[in-house]
Each structure stands twice: as C-alpha cells, then as structure tokens.
Design a protein around this motif. Structure first.
Motif: not given
Length: 243
Positions: A31-44, A191-194
């Motif tokens: 299980v991997h995660a991609v974190i980062g601030p809003n607009g960083a490109g995570k959902s993209t 993909i998470t902010h949490s």
C-alpha cells in the motif's frame, strides 16, 4: 517486484505544467500513498495513471507489469486490472445493489455480493434488494462502491481521497477493504491529505508543485503532517492541510 513503473513523467494541460519529471516505483502487494499540499498534482497523477481524457498527452513512460501503457485507453487499462475510485462515489441511478457490485467482478456470484457488503459493514439482508439511488446516503454510496471494488479484486487500486465526505464508522470500513485487498495481493495507491489515511500505507511519496520531493516509509513520512515538510525549490510556502 514493481507492478507500476513511472519514468520521467510530465504533463502539460491547457498550457499549464501539472506534473514534472516524475519517476516512481509502485511495488506489487504494497500500500503506497501520495501526499502533499492542495494543487500539488496528486489527483492529476492518479488520473494520468488511469489514462482519463485530458490526461493522456504525456512525456515519459508508464509501465504496468512491464508493459508500456501510455497509448492504452481507460477501458484497456481497466482490463489489465487498474481501477480508480474517485472522491465522489459513482452514480448509477436505479441499478440494483447486487448488479452494481458485480458489474466489474470476474465471478458473477451472488454469494460474493453478501461477502462484499459484510466487508464494508452493510447488512446484506437490508441492502441486497435496494437500488443505487437517492435513498442511499453519501456514506452508503461510498461503501457500496468499495464493495464493488472488493468484488472486482483489481491488481492496482487507485483511491483518491478515500475519506472524503464519510463518517468515522465508514472510514474504518474503508480501511478494512484496503487491508483485505492487500492480503489478497492487490496493490493500492492512496491519494490523501490525511495522516490517518497515510497510516494505512507502507510507503509514501511527497508531491509538491508537480514533483516528487521526498519518499520513504510511512512512519517517517508522517512528519509532513507535523509541519516538517521536505526542503524543495517551491517559491511559495503552500498551506498544509493537517486533517
């Protein structure tokens, strides 16, 4: 073994650079995660891996199980076993709950419907005869969508903000699905902010301004949510959402 390999991936959309020279290895069965601030490109990044419209004109390579998939359609990538779950649950008004759950499953067995509903904490006797319609709450829709993913048994599951719009009870059932799928060999990319969601991962990537600026085991990457961001060349100081 790498299930997904991303090499020098860049994306420009409507004249705006969204991803820049991203390289990452997604290990099979983790299980991997991609974190980062809003607009960083995570959902993209998730939408680019899935090959959605508007996210296909890329530089670099995306390989799945060793196969170059840059030119494959969404349906072709789905047939390889790649699935993307959006923040908002999919809406298929009027479709019965069993038909919805089994739509993408290889085995069309009703017993699988009951099993999937139990995994997400829903009583099969209450939901087997219901439809996916406005009578379901947002949390119920989210759980039923996760039940369909559980029945599907994808090889790679991309989950965009899995805790978005759900209550505490629902998020615990989502975590159960992640653990169950991992146990059965599914690779998961969150993909998470949490910080709570991050703790379900083994490994994480920190994205900022469309670039990977750090990566490492989950426990070290939790520092991001304590205000300890990785040094980078970003000209601003993006706000951190510390849910």
């Amino acid at each position: 073994m790498n299930l997904l390999e991303i090499r020098n991936l860049s994306l420009v959309k409507d004249g705006r650079p969204l991803l820049h020279d991203i390289s990452a290895d997604i290990w099979q069965g983790y299980v991997h995660a991609v974190i980062g601030p809003n607009g960083a490109g995570k959902s993209t990044l998730a939408q680019t891996i899935m090959g959605l419209s508007g996210y296909r004109d890329i530089e670099g390579e995306i390989r799945f199980n060793g196969e170059l998939i840059n030119n494959l359609s969404v349906d072709e990538r789905a047939r390889l076993g790649i699935t993307l779950v959006f923040q908002e649950p999919a809406r298929f008004e009027g479709l019965s709950v069993p038909d919805f759950i089994l739509a993408g499953a290889r085995e069309k067995r009703l017993v699988l419907v009951d099993e999937a509903l139990r995994v997400v904490g829903l009583d099969p006797n209450r939901y087997r005869s219901r439809a996916v319609d406005k009578t379901l709450s947002g949390g119920e829709r989210k759980r039923i969508e996760l039940a369909s993913v559980y029945a599907m048994k994808p090889r790679l599951l991309l989950m965009d903000e899995p805790d978005s719009g759900v209550d505490i009870d629902s998020i615990q059932h989502i975590f159960t699905v992640i653990r169950e799928l991992k146990a059965e060999g599914t690779t998961v990319l969150l993909i998470t902010h949490s910080g709570e969601v991050l703790q379900q991962a083994d490994h994480a990537f920190l994205l900022c301004a469309g670039q990977i600026v750090d990566k490492g085991p989950m426990d070290r990457m939790l520092d991001y949510f304590n205000g300890q961001c990785a040094p980078c060349t970003h000209v601003g100081c993006p706000d951190i959402d510390r849910k």
